[in-house]
Design a protein around this motif. Sequence first.
Motif, PDB file in Angstrom:
ATOM      1  N   GLN A  45     -18.937 -21.596 -23.105  1.00 26.45           N
ATOM      2  CA  GLN A  45     -19.281 -20.520 -24.025  1.00 26.45           C
ATOM      3  C   GLN A  45     -18.751 -20.790 -25.435  1.00 26.45           C
ATOM      4  OE1 GLN A  45     -20.958 -17.159 -23.343  1.00 26.45           O
ATOM      5  NE2 GLN A  45     -21.812 -18.756 -22.049  1.00 26.45           N
ATOM      6  N   VAL A  46     -17.561 -21.378 -25.515  1.00 24.11           N
ATOM      7  CA  VAL A  46     -17.008 -21.727 -26.830  1.00 24.11           C
ATOM      8  C   VAL A  46     -17.924 -22.731 -27.523  1.00 24.11           C
ATOM      9  CG1 VAL A  46     -15.088 -22.855 -28.025  1.00 24.11           C
ATOM     10  CG2 VAL A  46     -14.619 -21.249 -26.165  1.00 24.11           C
ATOM     11  N   ARG A  47     -18.343 -23.755 -26.796  1.00 23.63           N
ATOM     12  CA  ARG A  47     -19.204 -24.778 -27.395  1.00 23.63           C
ATOM     13  C   ARG A  47     -20.559 -24.205 -27.814  1.00 23.63           C
ATOM     14  NH1 ARG A  47     -16.814 -27.640 -23.130  1.00 23.63           N
ATOM     15  NH2 ARG A  47     -18.637 -27.288 -21.790  1.00 23.63           N
ATOM     16  N   ALA A  48     -21.119 -23.343 -26.966  1.00 28.31           N
ATOM     17  CA  ALA A  48     -22.464 -22.827 -27.229  1.00 28.31           C
ATOM     18  C   ALA A  48     -22.498 -21.730 -28.289  1.00 28.31           C
ATOM     19  CB  ALA A  48     -23.062 -22.298 -25.922  1.00 28.31           C
ATOM     20  N   SER A  49     -21.423 -20.991 -28.412  1.00 29.31           N
ATOM     21  CA  SER A  49     -21.435 -19.793 -29.259  1.00 29.31           C
ATOM     22  C   SER A  49     -21.147 -20.058 -30.732  1.00 29.31           C
ATOM     23  CB  SER A  49     -20.395 -18.794 -28.744  1.00 29.31           C
ATOM     24  OG  SER A  49     -19.084 -19.321 -28.922  1.00 29.31           O
ATOM     25  N   GLY A  50     -20.446 -21.136 -31.034  1.00 26.89           N
ATOM     26  CA  GLY A  50     -20.032 -21.377 -32.410  1.00 26.89           C
ATOM     27  C   GLY A  50     -18.837 -20.554 -32.837  1.00 26.89           C
ATOM     28  N   GLU A  51     -18.191 -19.853 -31.911  1.00 24.25           N
ATOM     29  CA  GLU A  51     -17.038 -19.008 -32.269  1.00 24.25           C
ATOM     30  C   GLU A  51     -15.909 -19.828 -32.901  1.00 24.25           C
ATOM     31  OE1 GLU A  51     -16.486 -15.099 -31.000  1.00 24.25           O
ATOM     32  OE2 GLU A  51     -18.310 -15.745 -32.016  1.00 24.25           O
ATOM     33  N   ALA A  52     -15.614 -20.988 -32.317  1.00 25.34           N
ATOM     34  CA  ALA A  52     -14.511 -21.785 -32.839  1.00 25.34           C
ATOM     35  C   ALA A  52     -14.826 -22.313 -34.240  1.00 25.34           C
ATOM     36  CB  ALA A  52     -14.200 -22.941 -31.887  1.00 25.34           C
ATOM     37  N   ARG A  53     -16.060 -22.755 -34.461  1.00 33.32           N
ATOM     38  CA  ARG A  53     -16.440 -23.242 -35.793  1.00 33.32           C
ATOM     39  C   ARG A  53     -16.292 -22.132 -36.832  1.00 33.32           C
ATOM     40  NH1 ARG A  53     -20.194 -25.614 -32.352  1.00 33.32           N
ATOM     41  NH2 ARG A  53     -20.106 -27.901 -32.291  1.00 33.32           N
ATOM     42  N   GLU A  54     -16.735 -20.931 -36.465  1.00 33.13           N
ATOM     43  CA  GLU A  54     -16.604 -19.794 -37.382  1.00 33.13           C
ATOM     44  C   GLU A  54     -15.140 -19.458 -37.624  1.00 33.13           C
ATOM     45  OE1 GLU A  54     -16.788 -16.357 -39.695  1.00 33.13           O
ATOM     46  OE2 GLU A  54     -18.103 -18.094 -39.474  1.00 33.13           O
ATOM     47  N   GLY A  55     -14.328 -19.465 -36.579  1.00 34.61           N
ATOM     48  CA  GLY A  55     -12.913 -19.147 -36.734  1.00 34.61           C
ATOM     49  C   GLY A  55     -12.194 -20.134 -37.622  1.00 34.61           C
ATOM     50  N   VAL A  56     -12.462 -21.424 -37.435  1.00 36.83           N
ATOM     51  CA  VAL A  56     -11.816 -22.451 -38.248  1.00 36.83           C
ATOM     52  C   VAL A  56     -12.309 -22.371 -39.696  1.00 36.83           C
ATOM     53  CG1 VAL A  56     -11.584 -24.942 -38.604  1.00 36.83           C
ATOM     54  CG2 VAL A  56     -11.360 -23.981 -36.309  1.00 36.83           C
ATOM     55  N   ALA A  57     -13.609 -22.155 -39.883  1.00 36.45           N
ATOM     56  CA  ALA A  57     -14.148 -22.034 -41.239  1.00 36.45           C
ATOM     57  C   ALA A  57     -13.521 -20.840 -41.965  1.00 36.45           C
ATOM     58  CB  ALA A  57     -15.667 -21.878 -41.186  1.00 36.45           C
ATOM     59  N   ALA A  58     -13.398 -19.719 -41.274  1.00 36.12           N
ATOM     60  CA  ALA A  58     -12.796 -18.534 -41.885  1.00 36.12           C
ATOM     61  C   ALA A  58     -11.341 -18.784 -42.254  1.00 36.12           C
ATOM     62  CB  ALA A  58     -12.905 -17.344 -40.928  1.00 36.12           C
ATOM     63  N   PHE A  59     -10.627 -19.520 -41.400  1.00 29.79           N
ATOM     64  CA  PHE A  59      -9.224 -19.848 -41.682  1.00 29.79           C
ATOM     65  C   PHE A  59      -9.122 -20.664 -42.970  1.00 29.79           C
ATOM     66  CE2 PHE A  59      -5.715 -22.901 -41.301  1.00 29.79           C
ATOM     67  CZ  PHE A  59      -4.633 -22.030 -41.200  1.00 29.79           C
ATOM     68  N   HIS A  60      -9.955 -21.703 -43.097  1.00 35.73           N
ATOM     69  CA  HIS A  60      -9.890 -22.561 -44.274  1.00 35.73           C
ATOM     70  C   HIS A  60     -10.360 -21.843 -45.535  1.00 35.73           C
ATOM     71  CE1 HIS A  60      -8.547 -26.146 -42.272  1.00 35.73           C
ATOM     72  NE2 HIS A  60      -9.591 -26.171 -41.448  1.00 35.73           N
TER      73      HIS A  60
END
Length: 257
Positions: free
Chosen positions: A227-242
């Motif tokens: 689900q993490v890979r398919a959802s893009g949640e981690a990419r969004e979280g890291v982008a928001a952090f940066h």
Amino acid sequence: MTVADAELLVEVAGPVATVVIRNPARRNAMTTAMWRRLPELLDGLEADPAVRALVLTGARDTFCAGADLGDLDELLDAGDASIAVAAEERLAAFAKPTVAAVRGACVGGGCQLAVACDLRVATTDARFGVPPARLGLVYPAPTTRRLARLVGPAAAKHLLFTAELIDAERALRVGLVDEVLPGDGLAARVDELTAAMVARSQLSVAAAKEIVDGRADEDRIAWWHGQVRASGEAREGVAAFHERRPARFGWTPPARH
């Protein structure tokens, strides 16, 4: 007292639902009808994608004084298959974060419900107790084990063997509650906690709850990583952090069949 005086009330404000235990004639004790009603309410709130967190509390200045002993025969005949245990198990399995907001007495069935929540926040006047030894009852096995996992064997035995009420500060020391606050600070702190929860990735929160509670086997954990890979949640979280901005998480749980 009319039948309508003993009820579970549901209030929804944005992404947070609050279930209020109300039985003014018996210090918010849970009746048979209320035990039966709770899983139904939880089913509906869990299925509502707009609800991201749940608060359980009591009306006015009492959380819940236990099970209404007028319904004792029905509870005794059922043993561990009682409607009270079924309601507790449903609350513990609720897929979204749960917080018990405790004022005053949190005893017996009330303590049972509070322990089934993920977090417990209490006021300084809160009192906690597990009274089966005073009443000649055997506390349900699932309930006993959940209590022992939360506070440890020694503290659980103290509560079960003595049936003594303990104050909020002792409850905090043994891990029965997570925070103790002045009475006028409880609502604001619960709002703060739930606001933080609903702002986070619901994928992360739901997965963490299943894993911490021991309900995710290896296949389920692999599903969560998928689900993490398919959802893009981690990419969004890291982008928001940066980018130093709030994350815009969008994952919602798949509908259950």
